[in-house]
Design an enzyme around this catalytic site. Structure first.
Site, PDB file in Angstrom:
ATOM      1  N   CYS A 186       0.856  -1.267  -0.103  1.00 50.72           N
ATOM      2  CA  CYS A 186       0.166  -0.312  -0.035  1.00 50.72           C
ATOM      3  C   CYS A 186       0.898   1.017   0.072  1.00 50.72           C
ATOM      4  O   CYS A 186       0.400   1.817  -0.761  1.00 50.72           O
ATOM      5  CB  CYS A 186      -1.188   0.098   1.380  1.00 50.72           C
ATOM      6  SG  CYS A 186      -1.735  -1.392   1.132  1.00 50.72           S
ATOM      7  N   ALA A 187       2.237   1.482   0.273  1.00 52.82           N
ATOM      8  CA  ALA A 187       3.389   2.491   1.157  1.00 52.82           C
ATOM      9  C   ALA A 187       3.544   2.701  -1.219  1.00 52.82           C
ATOM     10  O   ALA A 187       3.773   4.050  -1.202  1.00 52.82           O
ATOM     11  CB  ALA A 187       4.511   2.612   1.204  1.00 52.82           C
TER      12      ALA A 187
END
Length: 372
Positions: free
Chosen positions: A138-139
């Site tokens: 997700c980063a």
């Protein structure tokens, strides 16, 4: 000054509501000793619906990793060009103007990357650089923005295309019965998104500063266990509390730039769950309204991994942004535990500074951005 232009986002046509998710969990895991806990956690996610790349009946049948990955490739090739074309239109550029493509995804694997296919099929120049990012989860949406900013700083006047392609439903594992797996079945959704970072001209968020941070000793809090059946998502119960160590990082990075993280004009952050947003409100001392765009993404699409920050940013654009030169923060959080953070100012439409003429290329005429 590099400018992050308006993103384009598309979600698949198959919809799964929270009520349907809860009914499925009750039917598929009847008698599971932790089913009541899983149901409560799914309800608390705030995710009212999600979009899936395949009908739920097909998702529930696991045909094996090979077929799933084949589906990932086919659906990526079918759906990504649409958002790429729209993002280029938003940025008032063409494929010939792009110098680097950053492609992020953690839900399927291709080699060569989809970047090679895009270059070959959509008219990008053959000298376009490629940067696939596959293991930041997700980063990666935040990382894509930061690497684009770095590239435009190193090569002034360059333009970077960002693409996020996440089909989280293809990672569904019916044999995983842990609470973390059951929760993820009710949290993650599918989406594709794209945006352009222009080295000159454009309107949007003018990027000024960025940074990364890894919380020590947390590399097993969010992880994949790669098995013959594909990617098995592992989620530690401590993950919801990660804003306690990360909020001070946001404060410090803003402070390095002379800004107060509690007094910014906009916040675009990855919404892994409502606890993340609630804690950021508390630790940063800002009102819940500050994270309304991220919360809307979570409610309507679920956690769409690296595409969250681009979708939340798109909603910010849809709302008209903020006052010209308003200061803001963009942040993605993911495995590591890793944070990728950007600081920038809103450049309101109609107030942009005309860019210089782009450098002449042998295969394309020069473009005068001020003429648009």
């Amino acid at each position: 000054m590099a400018t992050l232009c308006r993103p384009a986002v598309a979600v698949p046509e198959y919809v799964l509501t929270q009520r349907a998710t809860l009914d499925l969990a009750r039917r598929l895991h009847e008698g599971h000793p932790q089913l009541p806990l899983a149901l409560r956690l799914i309800k608390n996610t705030g995710v009212l619906k999600r979009h899936l790349v395949l009908p739920i009946e097909e998702i529930l049948r696991h045909p094996g990793f090979e077929i799933r990955n084949r589906t990932y490739e086919a659906e990526a090739k079918r759906r990504v060009p649409q958002v790429v074309r729209q993002a280029l239109e938003h940025a008032e550029l063409t494929t010939r103007d792009i110098d680097l493509i950053v492609y992020v995804s953690c839900t399927g694997f291709m080699m060569p990357s989809l970047t090679a296919w895009l270059i070959n099929t959509m008219g990008f120049r053959s000298d376009t650089r490629q940067l696939p990012i596959a293991q930041l989860g997700c980063a990666a949406g935040g990382s894509a923005i930061n690497r684009a900013h770095d590239f435009c700083t190193a090569y002034p006047g360059s333009n970077v295309l960002l693409v996020a392609c996440e089909f989280c439903s293809l990672c569904y594992q019916p044999t995983d019965l842990g609470v973390g797996s059951l929760l993820s079945n009710g949290l993650f959704g599918d989406a594709v998104a794209a945006a352009v970072v222009r080295g000159n001209g454009g309107t949007g968020v003018r990027l000024e500063h960025n940074g990364s941070h890894l919380v020590p000793g947390t590399e097993d809090w969010i992880a994949y266990s790669v098995r013959s059946t594909g990617f098995h998502f592992l989620l530690d119960k401590r993950v919801p509390g990660t804003m306690e160590p990360l909020a001070p990082v946001l404060v410090d990075l803003a402070g390095e730039h002379g800004w107060d993280a509690s007094r910014l004009d906009f916040y675009i952050v990855h919404a892994g769950g409502p606890r993340i947003l609630d804690d950021l409100c508390r630790y940063l001392g800002v009102a819940p309204e500050a994270f309304r765009f991220s919360r809307a993404t979570l409610t309507e699409y679920g956690n769409i991994a690296s595409a969250v920050v681009l979708d939340a940013l798109s909603r910010f654009f849809d709302a008209g942004g903020t006052a010209d030169q308003g200061r803001g923060l963009i942040a993605g959080f993911g495995p590591g535990i890793t944070a990728e953070i950007s600081l920038g100012r809103w450049s309101a439409p109609g107030t942009r500074i005309p860019s210089v003429i782009r450098r002449q290329r042998s295969d394309a005429p020069a473009v005068l951005d001020a003429a648009h």
